[in-house]
Design a protein around this motif. Structure first.
Motif, PDB file in Angstrom:
ATOM      1  N   GLY A 279      -6.545  -9.065  -1.333  1.00  0.00           N
ATOM      2  CA  GLY A 279      -7.354  -8.230  -0.667  1.00  0.00           C
ATOM      3  C   GLY A 279      -8.786  -8.812  -1.092  1.00  0.00           C
ATOM      4  N   MET A 280      -9.140  -9.179  -2.439  1.00  0.00           N
ATOM      5  CA  MET A 280     -10.398 -10.173  -2.493  1.00  0.00           C
ATOM      6  C   MET A 280     -10.447 -11.468  -1.776  1.00  0.00           C
TER       7      MET A 280
ATOM      8  N   LEU B  42       2.488   1.509  -3.474  1.00  0.00           N
ATOM      9  CA  LEU B  42       1.610   1.862  -4.518  1.00  0.00           C
ATOM     10  C   LEU B  42       1.230   3.227  -4.324  1.00  0.00           C
ATOM     11  N   LEU B  43       1.033   3.977  -3.209  1.00  0.00           N
ATOM     12  CA  LEU B  43       1.037   5.319  -2.971  1.00  0.00           C
ATOM     13  C   LEU B  43       1.805   6.113  -3.701  1.00  0.00           C
TER      14      LEU B  43
ATOM     15  N   THR C 101      -9.242 -12.029   1.079  1.00  0.00           N
ATOM     16  CA  THR C 101      -9.833 -11.633   2.371  1.00  0.00           C
ATOM     17  C   THR C 101     -11.320 -11.664   2.486  1.00  0.00           C
ATOM     18  N   ILE C 102     -11.685 -10.834   1.437  1.00  0.00           N
ATOM     19  CA  ILE C 102     -13.227 -10.624   1.582  1.00  0.00           C
ATOM     20  C   ILE C 102     -13.959 -11.833   1.210  1.00  0.00           C
TER      21      ILE C 102
ATOM     22  N   GLY D 160       0.911  -1.364  -0.044  1.00  0.00           N
ATOM     23  CA  GLY D 160       0.050   0.225  -0.058  1.00  0.00           C
ATOM     24  C   GLY D 160       0.903   1.320  -0.115  1.00  0.00           C
TER      25      GLY D 160
ATOM     26  N   ALA E 125      -0.214  -3.889  -7.547  1.00  0.00           N
ATOM     27  CA  ALA E 125      -1.346  -3.709  -7.547  1.00  0.00           C
ATOM     28  C   ALA E 125      -2.475  -5.049  -7.621  1.00  0.00           C
TER      29      ALA E 125
HETATM   30  C1  HEM Z   1      -3.032   3.837  -3.082  1.00  0.00           C
HETATM   31  C2  HEM Z   1      -2.788   2.796  -2.811  1.00  0.00           C
HETATM   32  C3  HEM Z   1      -3.302   1.778  -1.743  1.00  0.00           C
HETATM   33  C4  HEM Z   1      -3.077   1.712  -0.640  1.00  0.00           C
HETATM   34  C5  HEM Z   1      -2.526   2.990   0.555  1.00  0.00           C
HETATM   35  C6  HEM Z   1      -3.886   0.867  -0.072  1.00  0.00           C
HETATM   36  C7  HEM Z   1      -3.969   0.224   1.232  1.00  0.00           C
HETATM   37  C8  HEM Z   1      -4.721  -1.092   1.731  1.00  0.00           C
HETATM   38  C9  HEM Z   1      -4.644  -1.516   2.817  1.00  0.00           C
HETATM   39  C10 HEM Z   1      -3.871  -1.046   4.238  1.00  0.00           C
HETATM   40  C11 HEM Z   1      -5.437  -2.537   2.917  1.00  0.00           C
HETATM   41  C12 HEM Z   1      -5.879  -3.603   4.086  1.00  0.00           C
HETATM   42  C13 HEM Z   1      -7.047  -2.977   4.883  1.00  0.00           C
HETATM   43  C14 HEM Z   1      -7.408  -4.123   6.117  1.00  0.00           C
HETATM   44  O1  HEM Z   1      -6.998  -5.084   6.030  1.00  0.00           O
HETATM   45  O2  HEM Z   1      -8.561  -3.760   6.728  1.00  0.00           O
HETATM   46  C15 HEM Z   1      -6.061  -2.720   1.602  1.00  0.00           C
HETATM   47  C16 HEM Z   1      -7.037  -3.680   1.252  1.00  0.00           C
HETATM   48  C17 HEM Z   1      -7.639  -3.624   0.049  1.00  0.00           C
HETATM   49  N1  HEM Z   1      -7.141  -3.231  -1.105  1.00  0.00           N
HETATM   50 FE1  HEM Z   1      -5.804  -1.874  -1.198  1.00  0.00          FE
HETATM   51  N2  HEM Z   1      -4.236   0.129  -1.102  1.00  0.00           N
HETATM   52  C18 HEM Z   1      -4.142   0.578  -2.278  1.00  0.00           C
HETATM   53  C19 HEM Z   1      -4.456   0.384  -3.901  1.00  0.00           C
HETATM   54  C20 HEM Z   1      -5.229  -0.697  -4.042  1.00  0.00           C
HETATM   55  C21 HEM Z   1      -5.617  -0.831  -5.462  1.00  0.00           C
HETATM   56  C22 HEM Z   1      -4.967  -0.441  -6.775  1.00  0.00           C
HETATM   57  C23 HEM Z   1      -6.307  -2.097  -5.312  1.00  0.00           C
HETATM   58  C24 HEM Z   1      -6.929  -2.910  -6.473  1.00  0.00           C
HETATM   59  C25 HEM Z   1      -6.367  -3.391  -7.355  1.00  0.00           C
HETATM   60  C26 HEM Z   1      -6.781  -2.396  -4.046  1.00  0.00           C
HETATM   61  C27 HEM Z   1      -7.670  -3.279  -3.722  1.00  0.00           C
HETATM   62  C28 HEM Z   1      -7.877  -3.668  -2.156  1.00  0.00           C
HETATM   63  C29 HEM Z   1      -8.759  -4.821  -1.727  1.00  0.00           C
HETATM   64  C30 HEM Z   1      -9.774  -5.476  -2.802  1.00  0.00           C
HETATM   65  C31 HEM Z   1      -8.551  -4.726  -0.293  1.00  0.00           C
HETATM   66  C32 HEM Z   1      -9.315  -5.544   0.834  1.00  0.00           C
HETATM   67  C33 HEM Z   1     -10.327  -4.803   1.488  1.00  0.00           C
HETATM   68  C34 HEM Z   1     -10.761  -5.606   2.566  1.00  0.00           C
HETATM   69  O3  HEM Z   1     -10.056  -6.322   3.234  1.00  0.00           O
HETATM   70  O4  HEM Z   1     -11.840  -5.400   2.978  1.00  0.00           O
HETATM   71  N3  HEM Z   1      -5.891  -1.685  -2.992  1.00  0.00           N
HETATM   72  N4  HEM Z   1      -5.623  -1.607   0.840  1.00  0.00           N
END
Ligand code: HEM
Length: 148
Positions: A89-90, A36-37, A92-93, A33, A82
């Motif tokens: 992340g998906m 990616l930022l 986990t869901i 994350g 990404a």
């Molecule tokens: C700007 C950059 C990004 C940051 C800082 C970031 C940060 C995070 C973090 C910290 C989590 C964990 C949340 C948790 O466990 O409660 C997360 C979950 C997730 N992220 Fe990202 N993310 C970024 C970009 C993306 C991108 C580009 C995608 C899609 C390709 C994405 C899709 C997901 C998904 C599907 C989850 C799971 C959500 C869930 O557990 O409810 N993220 N993200």
């Protein structure tokens, strides 16, 4: 007095030995994350704000960027981080909203296949992209190609 029901027992208890993949998955989501930022906002800044901005984006713009190994690696890193981040992340869901069984296996299997196919295809596109393919009609080629 209201009684709070006992939570459901864990569908799959954590393993006691070996590498804790869930822990590393959790750490990966945070670490990717942060990276990616930088990658995503750098990408948006360079493509949409610098110079002529969004109006400059065309086939030649992309061809020019991918002629430079720096942007090839920037884009490939963004693609890999990404896609793995999104797919994990998906996952986990899916774990949170489905019970273990065939449907869950199918959903997680589809996520894995989609991520692998997109990573392989995307990486091939970035590293094999040829903006001036030999034998193409001149009117379809960008102006910087030697034949035009
Ligand atoms: C700007 C950059 C990004 C940051 C800082 C970031 C940060 C995070 C973090 C910290 C989590 C964990 C949340 C948790 O466990 O409660 C997360 C979950 C997730 N992220 Fe990202 N993310 C970024 C970009 C993306 C991108 C580009 C995608 C899609 C390709 C994405 C899709 C997901 C998904 C599907 C989850 C799971 C959500 C869930 O557990 O409810 N993220 N993200």
């Amino acid at each position: 007095m209201s009684v709070i029901e006992a939570p459901r027992s864990q569908a799959r208890p954590a393993r006691k030995r070996g590498v804790n993949l869930e822990k590393w998955g959790w750490i990966y989501m945070r670490a990717s994350g942060v990276v990616l930022l930088v990658l995503i906002f750098g990408h948006l800044f360079v493509n949409l704000l610098v110079g002529e901005g969004v109006k400059a984006i065309d086939f030649g713009f992309v061809g020019g960027k991918w002629a430079d190994p720096f942007w090839q690696w920037w884009d490939v890193l963004m693609l890999w981080l990404a896609l793995i981040h999104g797919a994990n992340g998906m996952r986990t869901i899916v774990n949170d909203y489905t019970n273990p069984g065939t449907t869950q296996k199918l959903l997680k299997g589809s996520l894995l296949v989609a991520a692998v196919v997109l990573i392989v295809l995307g990486t091939l596109v970035v590293f094999t992209f040829d903006p001036c393919p030999a034998g193409s009609p001149a009117d379809l080629l960008p102006s910087f190609c030697p034949a035009v």
